[in-house]
Design a protein around this motif. Structure first.
Motif, short mmCIF file in Angstrom:
data_model
loop_
_atom_site.label_atom_id
_atom_site.label_comp_id
_atom_site.label_asym_id
_atom_site.label_seq_id
_atom_site.Cartn_x
_atom_site.Cartn_y
_atom_site.Cartn_z
N ARG A 423 -3.75 4.79 2.31
CA ARG A 423 -2.79 5.46 1.44
C ARG A 423 -2.19 4.48 0.44
NH1 ARG A 423 -3.20 10.56 0.33
NH2 ARG A 423 -2.07 9.56 -1.36
N VAL A 424 -1.94 3.25 0.84
CA VAL A 424 -1.42 2.25 -0.11
C VAL A 424 -2.47 1.97 -1.18
CG1 VAL A 424 -0.59 -0.12 -0.40
CG2 VAL A 424 0.16 1.23 1.57
N ALA A 425 -3.73 1.83 -0.78
CA ALA A 425 -4.80 1.56 -1.75
C ALA A 425 -4.94 2.72 -2.73
CB ALA A 425 -6.12 1.32 -1.02
N PRO A 485 3.70 0.44 9.56
CA PRO A 485 2.74 1.15 8.71
C PRO A 485 3.05 2.63 8.57
CG PRO A 485 1.76 0.64 10.85
CD PRO A 485 3.05 -0.11 10.78
N LEU A 486 3.77 3.19 9.53
CA LEU A 486 4.11 4.61 9.45
C LEU A 486 5.02 4.89 8.26
CD1 LEU A 486 3.84 7.38 10.72
CD2 LEU A 486 5.69 6.79 12.31
N TYR A 487 5.83 3.91 7.86
CA TYR A 487 6.71 4.11 6.70
C TYR A 487 5.89 4.42 5.44
CZ TYR A 487 10.24 3.33 3.11
OH TYR A 487 11.08 3.49 2.03
N ASN A 488 4.89 3.59 5.16
CA ASN A 488 4.06 3.85 3.98
C ASN A 488 3.24 5.13 4.12
OD1 ASN A 488 4.74 1.78 2.17
ND2 ASN A 488 3.34 0.33 3.16
N LEU A 489 2.71 5.37 5.31
CA LEU A 489 1.90 6.57 5.50
C LEU A 489 2.73 7.83 5.28
CD1 LEU A 489 -0.70 8.00 6.33
CD2 LEU A 489 -0.04 7.69 8.73
N ALA A 490 3.93 7.86 5.85
CA ALA A 490 4.76 9.06 5.76
C ALA A 490 5.24 9.31 4.33
CB ALA A 490 5.96 8.93 6.70
#
Length: 642
Positions: A423-425, A485-490
């Motif tokens: 998701r970041v990429a 990592p859940l912070y960026n995913l959410a």
């Protein structure tokens, strides 16, 4: 009931049958000269494939926010704070766009890029000197110096105190460490720097904290720190020379310190790599990388990309190149040689089809990766020569001779990590013309990959699986590498269906019931920011707990709560309270990062010279500010050179 924990290598309960199979394979290799058949998983179609030592493609980009035409100096309407009371805005002129600086009117300061009445943001770090002036608090309404900082009463001043201490101790060696001093309570004689083996995760988390501060305030000081920390993380991500292999910590080989630096032992251990050439210089770095270190880095990179604007496209492109490099490596499928050892018995080397991994030839032995399992530590284990993010570890193990029948070994945190990285990429390449093909390949893999390993649909099925519990808080730290990592995913998942699965099924239903009573402010703010309609009290309770966090420096006084009636003792865990409660933040022993340690401890001896960096306070405080769970308790007061 004790909380779920996510084992660093294998999950307890794999079953003695797997270990028996490994032992049998070891005996076979010892007792027979016959070759053992290789049973690789059928290769799956991926956007690219390579040998184990391939290098990343040449970086592209730099055009995500370029001026509209060659005569333009900047991107129209971009706005920055450049001082406590000065802004810089990109405006249209007859010669193209140009930067225009403005001084704020009396009673106004610069906040979030624009002049605002009764508001301002920090232009410097408390106590710093420049041009004969010293950085101190300034009252925008009065137009003069404010009262001295009060880190006990003010949470904002407390954050300023932790930032001021960074350059005096935790960041002295270029990345976050845990300094020890010979002269407490003066803390001027640093005699040892520990914690450097975890520098990558905490330096990245520090970048996340400063990025949240930049988003919340527009501070010129925060922007300068974010830019500098991006360079630090970029060095950590690239110094090894192997695509996707992160260094735990690094320094120039010629650089020396007047105190020992823990974890780096040139010539004495296999994870210390010294005199490694990179970018025209030689570096020493700590290797032996593990999954946890990437979580702070990607958390920081994801937030920094959001915080930095068109004026910082040079740093956004650094982030983009590093993130895409990592994810494209994870998308590759390759065949590698592996040595498996169980209690000293080594299986005859075989080949594995490997995906969701990065390879480190420098740490391979005879060109092979290695997996070591010890029966005395089934949750431990060692992998060398590569780092994987495999949601189901059986995808690797069942390729080993005699283990083709291995049952699933679900790793919930790896599933979240993998989805979050993608998701970041996707976010950092969105709308960048020169990255369009790569963006589309990553997006298509994320949603549509049908080969072995699956796609986000399969990863999320693993993420919500039940997990094992650990006795008395053992391995509680593994929960942090789920939540980071859940912070960026959410926040980045934009497909309605998958967003609901992340926020409702994973965060609200699977995770939160196990953390609701743990008084973990960091996890609580992540939950509250992305679980609308969930626990309405989560953010306010987290704020109450965080307010108890002590001011800098974060020392280690003795803690003994064993006789207090405030906490009910556990009947099974020594010197701990019952696990349906948690020790208040203000009563807990100090930790390197409080939120990754269990919240039940009632006793700890003093360690007067040890000081922790305070990244735990900074990231929780600024996430709280960024999501408006905390209000500025010093409005209209900011740091300025005076």
């Amino acid at each position: 009931m004790r909380l779920r924990v996510l084992a660093p290598f294998v999950v307890t309960g794999i079953g003695s049958s797997i270990l028996f199979g490994l032992a049998a394979a070891a005996c076979s290799s010892s007792d027979s000269n016959l070759p053992i058949a290789n049973q690789p998983v059928a290769p799956a179609p991926t956007p690219s494939s390579s040998s184990s030592t391939s290098k990343p493609a040449s970086p592209e980009g730099g055009d995500a926010a370029e001026p509209a035409n060659p005569e333009d100096e900047c991107v129209l309407d971009t706005a920055l704070c450049i001082a406590k009371d000065r802004s810089k805005t990109c405006k249209k002129t007859d010669q193209g766009t140009r930067w225009v600086e403005d001084a704020c009117a009396a009673g106004s300061g610069c906040f979030q890029g624009a002049c605002a009445v009764g508001a301002c943001s920090d232009e410097c770090t408390l106590g710093e000197s420049q041009g004969g002036k010293t950085c101190g608090l300034w009252d925008v309404t009065k137009g003069s110096a404010a009262a001295l900082p009060d880190p006990v009463a003010s949470m904002h001043d407390r954050s300023r105190g932790y930032l001021a201490f960074m350059s005096k101790g935790p960041m002295v060696t270029g990345g976050i460490g845990s300094p020890h001093y010979a002269d407490p309570p003066n803390f001027t004689q640093l005699d040892y720097m520990g914690g450097l083996g975890d520098s990558a995760i905490w330096t990245g988390t520090y970048l996340a904290a400063e990025s949240a501060r930049l988003i919340a305030t527009g501070s010129a000081d925060a922007r300068a720190r974010v830019r500098s920390l991006v360079d630090t993380i970029h060095l950590f991500m690239n110094v090894s020379g192997e695509p996707g292999i992160l260094a735990r910590w690094t320094k120039e080989s010629s650089k020396t310190y007047p105190f020992p630096t823990g974890d780096l032992a040139c010539g004495q251990d296999t994870r210390s790599h010294c005199n490694v050439p990179y970018d025209g210089k030689n570096y020493d770095y700590v290797g032996g990388i593990s999954r946890d270190q990437y979580q702070g880095v990607m958390l920081g990179y994801g937030l920094a990309y959001e915080a930095l604007g068109p004026a910082d496209e040079d740093k956004r492109d650094v982030i983009r190149r590093d993130v895409v490099m990592l994810v494209e490596e994870l998308m590759k499928e390759r065949t590698v040689s592996v040595k498996v050892t169980y209690d000293g018995f080594t299986v005859t080397p075989t080949n594995l089809t490997l995906r969701f991994a990065v390879l480190d030839p420098r740490e391979m032995k005879d060109g092979a990766i290695s997996i070591v399992i010890k029966s005395a530590d089934l949750q431990g284990g060692e992998m060398r020569g590569f780092q994987e993010f495999t949601p189901d570890l059986a995808d690797l193990l069942k390729q080993i001779p005699l283990l083709s029948w291995a049952p699933p070994i679900y790793r919930q945190s790896s599933a979240v990590m993998l989805a979050s990285f993608f998701r970041v990429a996707i976010a950092v390449t969105d709308g960048v013309p020169s990255y369009k093909a790569r963006h589309d390949a990553i997006l298509n893999y994320y949603y549509g990959h049908t080969g072995a390993g699956g796609n986000v649909n399969d990863w999320l099925k693993v993420a919500v699986k039940p997990s094992t519990s650990a006795a008395c808080g053992d391995s509680y730290y593994a929960n942090n590498i789920m939540w980071e990592p859940l912070y960026n995913l959410a926040r980045l998942e934009d497909s309605a269906g998958y967003k609901s699965r992340v926020r409702d099924e994973l965060m609200k239903t699977t995770l939160w019931p196990e953390f609701v009573n743990t008084k973990n402010s960091f996890f609580s703010f992540i939950y509250a920011a992305h679980a609308p309609g969930g626990d309405a009290d989560a953010a306010s309770k987290a704020a109450t707990q965080l307010a108890q966090f002590p001011p800098a420096p974060r020392t280690h006084p003795a803690v003994d709560l064993r006789s207090t009636p405030k906490y009910q003792h556990s009947a099974t865990c020594t010197d701990q309270c019952i696990d349906t409660d948690a020790v208040d933040v203000g009563d807990r022993p100090a930790e390197d990062f409080l939120w990754q340690r269990h919240p039940w401890s009632l006793y700890r001896d003093a360690n007067p010279g040890q000081v922790e960096p305070g990244v735990d306070y900074l990231v929780a405080y600024w996430l709280g500010r960024r999501h408006a769970f905390l209000q500025d308790d010093k409005p209209g007061v900011c740091l300025a050179y005076q």
